[in-house]
Write a protein that holds these residues in place. Structure first.
Motif, PDB file in Angstrom:
ATOM      1  N   GLN A 489      43.028 -13.360 -75.293  1.00 43.92           N
ATOM      2  CA  GLN A 489      44.281 -13.945 -74.810  1.00 43.92           C
ATOM      3  C   GLN A 489      45.081 -13.046 -73.879  1.00 43.92           C
ATOM      4  O   GLN A 489      45.987 -13.517 -73.206  1.00 43.92           O
ATOM      5  CB  GLN A 489      45.157 -14.336 -76.010  1.00 43.92           C
ATOM      6  N   THR A 490      44.783 -11.751 -73.831  1.00 43.46           N
ATOM      7  CA  THR A 490      45.560 -10.884 -72.945  1.00 43.46           C
ATOM      8  C   THR A 490      45.086 -11.082 -71.505  1.00 43.46           C
ATOM      9  O   THR A 490      43.878 -11.220 -71.253  1.00 43.46           O
ATOM     10  CB  THR A 490      45.404  -9.408 -73.341  1.00 43.46           C
ATOM     11  N   GLU A 493      42.159  -8.705 -70.265  1.00 41.01           N
ATOM     12  CA  GLU A 493      40.848  -8.988 -70.851  1.00 41.01           C
ATOM     13  C   GLU A 493      40.297 -10.327 -70.367  1.00 41.01           C
ATOM     14  O   GLU A 493      39.081 -10.476 -70.197  1.00 41.01           O
ATOM     15  CB  GLU A 493      40.943  -8.968 -72.382  1.00 41.01           C
TER      16      GLU A 493
END
Length: 648
Positions: A489-490, A493
């Motif tokens: 979710q970042t 990433e």
């Protein structure tokens, strides 16, 4: 005389309202409970959120039940006097012309149906107008909904009256009404199914959607997801007028004494009889085809049995007796058989050139290629689009030519999967073909298609990945207790994962292997959407995705969702000295005293390869058993297509 006629006309309307007024009451109550009352129930829910105006009016449970029953019941009951001799004699003794009589019955029936529904429409409009939660339900949408139900109601009632005119019994009228309303879909679906058996390349799937639009039942059951278009409503309105005119004309020639006969017009009896014969033949042929894997001999046997049964049933219904076994039956069946044999000959020898037809490359505007062969290029979640890339068109065209020029490539074996090719030509028409193929004989042609960048972009929807991805979820098919979702979710990433994924897609190569053995899991990209509609891209996680696997390993995610060599306490691979007579499961091989040859696997690289490729389905020839350090005992296997090299 005019006053007497007017008196009879008035009494006829009043009598219909008195005798059949319950129809209007039931129609009103039915739509009241399924439309305005259901609206009130929904908006009273504490968690009610109005997302789409279509959901409110198109998914009101139960309204189709009343739409497809009450108008037909009304047509049966209002025209029941045609099927009772005493009532028919009395009614036709009045000084009223048949055309006027029919018109008055139609008018009274439609008033009983439409006035109650229009009241429901007004009530629904009031509820939507005064309640702020329903402000997105526009007046135009309400008018559209009311117009659709109105036109379909008229069509069903007039259609039922037509069937009542050509039949001599109310029960036959009701049954035949439903049969004929479904007939376009049912009959054409059966015809399409049988053409797919006998015509090389015929695509049954291509015509399915078009066929399902030919009946109001199948068309409107798809209504919540595919709204009926305005031109379709106009078509049903026009058909209603045509059916009214046909019935009006037929009434003038209908003999009163045909009441209680199955079919009232002698000219229609052969159509009914041979129609029943044809449908029965197709149904029985389809039955034997499905259970005998399209073996031609059994299909023909089904045709013969179905035709005989259908012909006898038609004769029994028309004659109203079981005593129909006469020489005329044999003559009729012989004539029918000769006609069907001629038709089958035309199809078998491809007199029309269907099987060998390929449009010239210069006449092809776009092509849609759906490869379901069972290897890396198959992508079951994609809504395939047409591609206008010239290189791609030529590659698909060459593949099509290779299939036609070598019939041995084609197979009816259902262990093979289909290739679908659809051309969109310069003149706007479409041409579609489907083939069941042995992909190992088409390796070069398929590799050429798969390596085209435009095709990969289309099938994996890489262009959509350029938009904002809000979350990535992965699900591993790894055996054991690590089958669960992993979420990325970042933003950093997500971008790194996308880069690895796109690189793996660009590096994909075609190889004719079992697709199931190439799947390691499932990947889903959640995209940002401005219209609050969820938008996702779904993909299989393939063994070829080396960059994805490497990224997950570097981040420490791989061990969370996939078994690793360090998770394994022991691993064994077993083989049998002879091929079993039936498909055996791995657990059965290890536990049933079959004395297999067992090899213990200790090398970490070999354990890793087995974990990546072992499956728990398929016809295995190598059987695997491993125990995790947590105590789980897991079984799997390898078939002839995915055996690791070190085991051979």
């Amino acid at each position: 005389m005019n006053s007497k006629t007017f008196s009879y006309n008035s009494r006829l309307l009043i009598q219909n309202f008195k005798q059949h007024g319950w129809i209007g009451i039931v129609y009103f109550l039915g739509f009241f409970f399924t439309a305005p009352l259901q609206l009130l129930m929904r908006i009273s829910e504490e968690e009610f959120v109005f997302h789409y105006s279509e959901d409110i009016l198109r998914e009101m449970d139960g309204q189709f039940l009343f739409l497809f029953t009450i108008p037909i019941f009304a047509g049966v009951f209002i025209f029941r006097y045609l099927h009772v001799k005493e009532a028919a004699d009395i009614t036709h003794s009045f000084p009223i012309k048949r055309g006027v009589l029919y018109s008055h019955n139609v008018i009274s029936g439609l008033l009983l149906l439409l006035v109650p529904f229009w009241l429901i429409g007004i009530i629904t409009w009031v509820i939507c107008s005064v309640n702020p939660k329903l402000h997105l339900v526009s007046n135009s949408e309400l008018i559209y909904w009311i117009s659709t139900i109105t036109v379909i109601t008229i069509f069903l009632f007039v259609f039922t009256s037509l069937i009542g005119m050509i039949t001599g019994g109310s029960v036959v009228q009701g049954i035949l009404t439903y049969i004929l309303l479904f007939l376009p879909v049912g009959l054409l679906s059966l015809v399409s199914y049988h053409l797919s058996i006998h015509l090389f390349g015929y695509s049954e799937a291509f015509y399915t959607d078009q066929i399902e639009r030919l009946s109001p039942f199948t068309r409107l059951f798809g209504y919540p997801y595919d709204a009926i278009a305005i031109f379709e409503i106009l078509i049903y309105a026009g058909l209603s007028l045509v059916l009214f005119a046909i019935t009006y004309t037929l009434y003038k020639f209908r003999h009163i004494e045909t009441a209680t006969d199955a079919i009232s017009f002698s000219s229609l009896k052969p159509i009914f009889k041979y129609g029943v014969t044809f449908c029965s033949m197709l149904m029985m042929g389809a039955y034997f085809s499905s259970i005998q894997n399209h073996q031609l001999g059994w299909v023909i046997f089904g045709y013969i049995v179905g035709a005989v049964i259908g012909y006898l049933v038609g004769e029994i219904v028309l004659r109203k007796t079981w005593r129909v076994f006469q020489l005329s039956i044999l003559k009729g069946l012989t004539g029918y058989g000769i006609a069907i044999a001629l038709l089958m000959t035309v199809i078998h020898f491809d007199v029309l050139g269907f099987e060998t037809k390929i449009p010239p490359v210069e006449k092809i505007k776009e092509v849609h290629f759906a490869d379901n062969l069972g290897h890396v290029i198959y992508h079951p979640y994609t809504d395939y689009q047409f591609i206008d890339d010239k290189e791609f068109i030529e590659a698909v065209h060459q593949l099509h030519e290779a299939i036609i020029n070598n019939r041995d490539i084609n197979t009816s074996n259902y262990y093979y999967n289909p290739i679908d090719i659809t051309y969109k030509l310069n003149n706007g028409t479409k041409m579609s073909r489907r083939y069941m193929v042995d992909s190992s004989l088409l390796t070069e042609e398929l590799r050429k298609i798969v390596n085209i960048e435009e095709y990969k972009n289309n099938i994996f929807q890489l262009d959509k990945l350029k938009s904002q991805v809000t979350r990535i979820s992965l699900y591993s098919y790894s055996p054991g207790n690590k089958r669960h979702d992993l979420y990325i979710q970042t933003p950093v990433e997500i971008e790194e994962f996308k880069e690895a994924y796109i690189q793996d897609i660009q590096n994909l190569e075609y190889y004719a292997n079992d697709y199931n053995t190439n799947r390691m899991g499932h990947i889903s990209f959640s995209l940002h959407s401005n219209d609050n509609e969820p938008d996702t891209i779904d993909s299989d996680w393939l063994t070829d995705f080396t960059h994805v696997e490497q990224w997950l390993d570097e981040k420490g995610y791989l061990s969370q969702i996939m078994l690793q060599p360090q998770d394994i306490l022991s691993m064994e691979v077993a083989t049998l000295s002879s091929t079993p007579e039936y498909q055996m499961f791995s657990e059965e091989v290890f536990t049933s005293g079959l004395n297999p040859t067992i090899k213990e696997i200790k090398n970490e690289a070999e354990i890793k390869e087995i974990l990546a490729t072992v499956t728990d389905y398929g016809n295995a020839i190598y059987y695997v058993k491993f125990i995790t350090k947590e105590g789980d005992i897991i079984y799997g296997g390898f078939d002839s297509d995915n055996i690791p090299a070190f085991l051979e």
